[in-house]
Write a protein that holds these residues in place. Structure first.
Motif, PDB file in Angstrom:
ATOM      1  N   UNK A   5      41.295  41.721  37.716  1.00 49.72           N
ATOM      2  CA  UNK A   5      42.395  40.765  36.709  1.00 49.72           C
ATOM      3  C   UNK A   5      43.288  39.830  37.532  1.00 49.72           C
ATOM      4  N   UNK A   6      43.689  40.184  38.899  1.00 52.15           N
ATOM      5  CA  UNK A   6      44.506  39.475  39.769  1.00 52.15           C
ATOM      6  C   UNK A   6      43.670  37.949  40.159  1.00 52.15           C
ATOM      7  N   UNK A   7      42.306  38.134  40.362  1.00 48.57           N
ATOM      8  CA  UNK A   7      41.537  37.333  40.995  1.00 48.57           C
ATOM      9  C   UNK A   7      41.378  36.185  39.442  1.00 48.57           C
ATOM     10  N   UNK A   8      41.083  36.724  38.469  1.00 45.56           N
ATOM     11  CA  UNK A   8      40.988  35.758  37.247  1.00 45.56           C
ATOM     12  C   UNK A   8      42.367  35.136  37.120  1.00 45.56           C
ATOM     13  N   UNK A  13      45.162  29.605  37.375  1.00 47.03           N
ATOM     14  CA  UNK A  13      46.003  28.813  37.943  1.00 47.03           C
ATOM     15  C   UNK A  13      45.537  27.830  38.671  1.00 47.03           C
ATOM     16  N   UNK A  14      44.462  28.037  39.309  1.00 44.15           N
ATOM     17  CA  UNK A  14      43.986  26.752  40.103  1.00 44.15           C
ATOM     18  C   UNK A  14      43.086  25.633  39.311  1.00 44.15           C
ATOM     19  N   UNK A  24      33.849  29.631  36.924  1.00 43.44           N
ATOM     20  CA  UNK A  24      34.216  29.849  38.464  1.00 43.44           C
ATOM     21  C   UNK A  24      33.991  31.414  38.631  1.00 43.44           C
ATOM     22  N   UNK A  25      34.578  32.247  37.565  1.00 47.60           N
ATOM     23  CA  UNK A  25      34.408  33.720  37.889  1.00 47.60           C
ATOM     24  C   UNK A  25      33.267  34.269  37.309  1.00 47.60           C
ATOM     25  N   UNK A  35      41.038  39.989  30.349  1.00 48.54           N
ATOM     26  CA  UNK A  35      41.425  40.691  31.410  1.00 48.54           C
ATOM     27  C   UNK A  35      42.960  40.141  31.701  1.00 48.54           C
ATOM     28  N   UNK A  36      43.137  38.866  31.363  1.00 49.72           N
ATOM     29  CA  UNK A  36      44.633  38.401  31.589  1.00 49.72           C
ATOM     30  C   UNK A  36      45.581  39.075  30.514  1.00 49.72           C
TER      31      UNK A  36
END
Length: 309
Positions: A5-8, A13-14, A24-25, A35-36
């Motif tokens: 979830x942190x990766x998403x 943000x990028x 990208x994920x 997930x967010x």
């Protein structure tokens, strides 16, 4: 809370776009959004400003992105260190540099790869100095080569490598090429191609010209040192380039490289890594190489038979 979830959130943000972040994920957009949403429930605050489209992160979301960068970097560092204990150092080292220093990167990556055959290297050149520091701080880069003449944040540790000096690169048929050296007033009178004003390498030159009471208006500007050499080759322009690039290209046939004098100017260059312990095992290995490598001596060597200085 899951690391995924942190990766998403970090990718969102990028990318600043839900569909691009999901792509990208390698997940569907609904899966990323869900997930967010669960991450927002975990913290009990909204992390994303939602409208008809992505409108950015909330202040809480921005702070969590900073923590996510640290947490995920520590996870990757831990995995790399455990793997290194088992099979030797491996993985991909991400290194960036300002344009003027990109020719010096190989002085570190070559011995690193020789010492650690399982390591691969990803080099991002032509970065602005502030971007090198920002990406090292944000764990987007393991290390960077940049200018050290200004104080850098406490979150970054530096290792001096060499001092950047400057030469006037000109066509061998130009009247300026008849001299053994060149001064800044002489250079200012020539049709110049220089780095773009946003690049710190250009800002350094502008400061030196200003110190000599001069102002220049180059006809051509670029973010690539290689492009400077290409323009000088046409015979229409001259340029001021770091002496380190003579180590890469030599002095191409038909050109002259004249050391700049009055005032002489040298800029300290160094390796920047995140000042965290234990940190990235790859960054530690590169820093060790940097401490043991005489980069200054290596960059003084100019290929023979490549032209005349």
């Amino acid at each position: 809370m899951l690391l995924r979830q942190l990766e998403y959130l970090l990718v969102l943000s990028r990318e600043r776009h839900f569909a691009r972040a999901a792509q990208a994920c390698y997940v569907s957009q609904p899966a990323l959004s869900e997930a967010i949403r669960k991450l927002e429930e975990e913290f009990d605050v909204p992390l994303v400003r939602r409208g008809r489209k992505y409108e950015g992160l909330t202040p809480e979301g921005e702070r969590i992105v900073v923590w996510a960068q640290r947490i995920l970097a520590d996870r990757d560092a831990m995995k790399s260190e455990v793997a290194a204990l088992r099979t030797g150092l491996s993985g991909t080292l991400r290194i960036g540099s300002v344009p003027t220093a990109s020719g010096a990167v190989a002085q570190l990556t070559a011995p690193l790869c020789a010492a650690h055959p399982l390591v691969t290297v990803e080099v991002t050149a032509d970065l602005r100095a502030e971007d090198v520091v920002r990406q090292v701080q944000g764990f987007e880069l393991d290390a960077g080569i940049t200018y050290l003449h200004r104080e850098l944040p406490d979150s970054v540790r530096t290792i001096p490598l060499y001092e950047e000096r400057y030469v006037l690169l000109t066509d061998a048929a130009d009247a300026s090429a008849e001299h053994a050296t060149a001064d800044w007033p002489q250079a200012a009178r020539l049709p110049l191609c220089l780095l773009s004003p946003a690049m710190q390498g250009r800002q350094v030159l502008d400061e030196v010209f200003a110190e000599a009471g001069l102002e220049v208006s180059p006809r051509v500007e670029t973010d690539s040192v290689a492009a400077l050499f290409a323009h000088v080759r046409t015979g229409r322009w001259a340029s001021i380039v770091p002496h380190t690039w003579l180590h890469v290209f030599g002095v191409p046939h038909g050109m002259r490289a004249l050391p700049m004098t009055g005032p002489t100017h040298a800029m300290p260059m160094g390796l920047a890594v995140a000042a965290r312990e234990p940190g990235s095992v790859l960054a530690r290995a590169l820093a060790d190489i940097a401490r043991r490598t005489d980069v200054t001596a290596a960059l003084e060597l100019v290929p023979s038979g490549a032209g005349h200085t």
